[in-house]
Structure formats: structure tokens, C-alpha cells
Design a protein around this motif. Structure first.
Motif, PDB file in Angstrom:
ATOM      1  N   UNK A  76    -134.061   8.641  14.034  1.00 34.21           N
ATOM      2  CA  UNK A  76    -133.180   9.952  14.450  1.00 34.21           C
ATOM      3  C   UNK A  76    -132.108   9.453  14.716  1.00 34.21           C
ATOM      4  N   UNK A  77    -131.231   8.360  14.939  1.00 32.27           N
ATOM      5  CA  UNK A  77    -129.819   8.775  14.946  1.00 32.27           C
ATOM      6  C   UNK A  77    -128.900   7.989  14.261  1.00 32.27           C
ATOM      7  N   UNK A  78    -130.241   7.477  13.108  1.00 26.50           N
ATOM      8  CA  UNK A  78    -129.430   7.053  12.404  1.00 26.50           C
ATOM      9  C   UNK A  78    -128.916   7.740  11.225  1.00 26.50           C
ATOM     10  N   UNK A  79    -130.183   9.296  11.398  1.00 33.77           N
ATOM     11  CA  UNK A  79    -129.878  10.379  10.692  1.00 33.77           C
ATOM     12  C   UNK A  79    -128.839  11.201  10.993  1.00 33.77           C
ATOM     13  N   UNK A  80    -128.193  11.259  12.339  1.00 32.27           N
ATOM     14  CA  UNK A  80    -127.321  12.080  12.528  1.00 32.27           C
ATOM     15  C   UNK A  80    -126.172  11.533  12.631  1.00 32.27           C
ATOM     16  N   UNK A  81    -125.766  10.041  12.646  1.00 30.02           N
ATOM     17  CA  UNK A  81    -124.377   9.443  12.283  1.00 30.02           C
ATOM     18  C   UNK A  81    -123.168   9.606  13.455  1.00 30.02           C
ATOM     19  N   UNK A  82    -123.114  10.373  14.795  1.00 35.53           N
ATOM     20  CA  UNK A  82    -122.521  10.151  15.495  1.00 35.53           C
ATOM     21  C   UNK A  82    -121.125   9.613  14.896  1.00 35.53           C
ATOM     22  N   UNK A  83    -119.952  10.154  15.601  1.00 38.38           N
ATOM     23  CA  UNK A  83    -119.178   9.536  15.784  1.00 38.38           C
ATOM     24  C   UNK A  83    -118.696   8.051  16.671  1.00 38.38           C
ATOM     25  N   UNK A  84    -119.517   8.478  17.756  1.00 41.20           N
ATOM     26  CA  UNK A  84    -119.711   7.070  18.926  1.00 41.20           C
ATOM     27  C   UNK A  84    -120.607   6.048  17.669  1.00 41.20           C
ATOM     28  N   UNK A  85    -121.739   6.558  17.024  1.00 40.27           N
ATOM     29  CA  UNK A  85    -122.763   5.569  16.710  1.00 40.27           C
ATOM     30  C   UNK A  85    -122.027   4.942  15.395  1.00 40.27           C
ATOM     31  N   UNK A  86    -120.441   4.979  14.823  1.00 41.25           N
ATOM     32  CA  UNK A  86    -119.783   4.647  13.563  1.00 41.25           C
ATOM     33  C   UNK A  86    -118.846   4.026  14.405  1.00 41.25           C
ATOM     34  N   UNK A  87    -118.487   4.068  15.359  1.00 47.44           N
ATOM     35  CA  UNK A  87    -117.657   3.559  15.767  1.00 47.44           C
ATOM     36  C   UNK A  87    -118.118   2.378  16.931  1.00 47.44           C
ATOM     37  N   UNK A  88    -119.136   2.238  17.246  1.00 51.95           N
ATOM     38  CA  UNK A  88    -119.880   0.903  17.924  1.00 51.95           C
ATOM     39  C   UNK A  88    -120.670  -0.021  16.802  1.00 51.95           C
ATOM     40  N   UNK A  89    -120.484   0.611  15.525  1.00 48.24           N
ATOM     41  CA  UNK A  89    -121.433   0.077  14.487  1.00 48.24           C
ATOM     42  C   UNK A  89    -119.939  -0.947  13.812  1.00 48.24           C
ATOM     43  N   UNK A  90    -119.291   0.009  13.959  1.00 40.29           N
ATOM     44  CA  UNK A  90    -117.924  -0.510  13.287  1.00 40.29           C
ATOM     45  C   UNK A  90    -117.177  -2.020  14.396  1.00 40.29           C
ATOM     46  N   UNK A  91    -117.364  -1.932  15.955  1.00 39.07           N
ATOM     47  CA  UNK A  91    -116.986  -2.276  16.247  1.00 39.07           C
ATOM     48  C   UNK A  91    -118.009  -3.825  16.326  1.00 39.07           C
ATOM     49  N   UNK A  92    -119.298  -3.324  16.349  1.00 43.55           N
ATOM     50  CA  UNK A  92    -120.319  -4.473  16.056  1.00 43.55           C
ATOM     51  C   UNK A  92    -119.699  -5.650  14.863  1.00 43.55           C
ATOM     52  N   UNK A  93    -119.513  -5.178  13.335  1.00 42.23           N
ATOM     53  CA  UNK A  93    -118.571  -5.613  12.749  1.00 42.23           C
ATOM     54  C   UNK A  93    -118.164  -6.790  13.060  1.00 42.23           C
ATOM     55  N   UNK A  94    -116.959  -6.011  13.702  1.00 39.29           N
ATOM     56  CA  UNK A  94    -115.759  -6.782  14.565  1.00 39.29           C
ATOM     57  C   UNK A  94    -115.836  -8.305  14.732  1.00 39.29           C
ATOM     58  N   UNK A  95    -117.361  -7.359  15.665  1.00 34.26           N
ATOM     59  CA  UNK A  95    -117.692  -9.148  16.631  1.00 34.26           C
ATOM     60  C   UNK A  95    -118.262  -9.768  16.020  1.00 34.26           C
TER      61      UNK A  95
END
Length: 94
Positions: free
Chosen positions: A63-82
Motif C-alpha cells: 500500500x505504501x509502495x503505491x503512494x510513494x510519499x516524500x518521506x518514503x522516498x527520502x528514507x529509501x535513498x537514505x538507505x542507499x547511502x547507508x
């Protein structure tokens, strides 16, 4: 960032997400690559088992993947940096 869109047990990561959660792959990779070992260690140590499990649950929620909130995206790319920071630190210490 809207805290309501972020799982409670990873909200403490918001300051790090604001620094490292750069959506542009090139800029994010450059920031990680040019950071010193202390900064990278802080980033890598920020995600323990509890945070990793919470992020995994969040990232895999259909359900969250469908919405892709700004927060979801920021945390996703943060995890890439990690992940990149782990790799950089490993290469610097071997």
C-alpha cells in the motif's frame, strides 16, 4: 518531513535522512565517497536490527509502495547511502 508518514521506530533517523537522503544518485554517491570515516561510521551505525526491520517492513508494504510519499522516498535513498557507506568503509579498511 511529516512524522505521521514515518514509522515511529525510525523517526530518530530524520536528521541523518535529511543529510544523506539525496535523491540524485550522483550527488548522493559523491557525498558518501567524499565523507570521512567518522561520518560514514555514524551513518552505518545508525541502522541496527530494529531499524533495518522497521525499514524493511515499510519499504515492502504494497500500500505504501503505491503512494510513494516524500518521506518514503527520502528514507529509501537514505538507505542507499547507508549501503554505499558500508561498502566505502569496508574498502578503506582492507
Amino acid at each position: 518531513m511529516n512524522n505521521e508518514n514515518i514509522p515511529f521506530n525510525v523517526r530518530h533517523l530524520i536528521p541523518l535522512v535529511e543529510k544523506w537522503g539525496i535523491e540524485d544518485d550522483g550527488y548522493r554517491d559523491e557525498l558518501v565517497f567524499n565523507s570521512n570515516n567518522d561520518e560514514l561510521t555514524e551513518l552505518v551505525n545508525s541502522i541496527g536490527d530494529n531499524e533495518a526491520n522497521a525499514l524493511n517492513d515499510w519499504f515492502c508494504d504494497p500500500e505504501l509502495v503505491k503512494k510513494l510519499s516524500d518521506e518514503y522516498i527520502k528514507f529509501s535513498v537514505f538507505f542507499m547511502a547507508f549501503e554505499y557507506a558500508k561498502s566505502i568503509l569496508e574498502s578503506r579498511t582492507t
